[in-house]
Design a protein around this motif. Structure first.
Motif, PDB file in Angstrom:
ATOM      1  N   ILE A  55     -16.389   5.587 -53.141  1.00 39.86           N
ATOM      2  CA  ILE A  55     -15.169   6.594 -53.201  1.00 39.86           C
ATOM      3  C   ILE A  55     -15.978   7.919 -53.457  1.00 39.86           C
ATOM      4  N   GLY A  56     -16.778   8.009 -54.366  1.00 32.54           N
ATOM      5  CA  GLY A  56     -17.315   9.166 -54.848  1.00 32.54           C
ATOM      6  C   GLY A  56     -17.736  10.154 -53.746  1.00 32.54           C
ATOM      7  N   VAL A  57     -18.604   9.198 -52.862  1.00 31.98           N
ATOM      8  CA  VAL A  57     -19.612  10.000 -51.776  1.00 31.98           C
ATOM      9  C   VAL A  57     -18.291  10.307 -50.614  1.00 31.98           C
ATOM     10  N   THR A  58     -17.500   9.535 -50.360  1.00 32.21           N
ATOM     11  CA  THR A  58     -16.378   9.932 -49.321  1.00 32.21           C
ATOM     12  C   THR A  58     -15.473  10.865 -49.725  1.00 32.21           C
ATOM     13  N   ALA A  59     -15.228  10.908 -50.976  1.00 31.75           N
ATOM     14  CA  ALA A  59     -14.377  12.042 -51.527  1.00 31.75           C
ATOM     15  C   ALA A  59     -14.244  13.378 -50.962  1.00 31.75           C
ATOM     16  N   PRO A  60     -15.510  13.828 -50.856  1.00 31.28           N
ATOM     17  CA  PRO A  60     -15.624  15.435 -50.399  1.00 31.28           C
ATOM     18  C   PRO A  60     -15.147  15.365 -48.695  1.00 31.28           C
ATOM     19  N   LEU A  61     -15.477  14.102 -48.287  1.00 31.97           N
ATOM     20  CA  LEU A  61     -15.320  14.199 -46.707  1.00 31.97           C
ATOM     21  C   LEU A  61     -13.768  14.143 -46.429  1.00 31.97           C
TER      22      LEU A  61
END
Length: 106
Positions: free
Chosen positions: A64-70
């Motif tokens: 979730i943290g890695v894909t949040a900016p995407l």
């Protein structure tokens, strides 16, 4: 747009399958470390489900943290210039700093 969503869904499913396939192989308890130890406060068979839950929770929150900016580009509520995104970034930085201080000062 739909192909990107399909690719992201496929990546998430593949990562979940890999994590569930690897977890039992990694978390097997050797025979000399079973519950017959001299220390009665340590029970490895009761700790194993908690460890698996912790690994899955860390994996999910990391994804979730890695894909949040995407995804924040497409969701106006989470725009990178908004206050909500700033609060999330500050909270994450605080967690990282708190964890590092706990390990350094221990």
């Amino acid at each position: 747009m739909t192909t990107t969503t399909q690719h992201m869904n496929l990546i998430v499913v593949v990562l979940l399958i890999i994590s569930f396939a690897i977890a039992p192989a990694i978390s097997t308890v050797p025979k000399e470390c079973e519950t017959d130890s001299t220390n009665s406060c340590i029970d490895k068979t009761k700790a194993l489900p908690l460890k698996i839950i912790a690994i899955v929770a860390i994996l999910v929150t990391s994804m979730i943290g890695v894909t949040a900016p995407l995804f924040s580009r497409y969701v106006p509520f989470l725009s990178p210039d908004g206050k909500i995104f700033m609060v999330i970034k500050c909270f994450a930085s605080g967690i990282i700093l708190g964890t590092s201080f706990m390990h350094v000062f221990a």
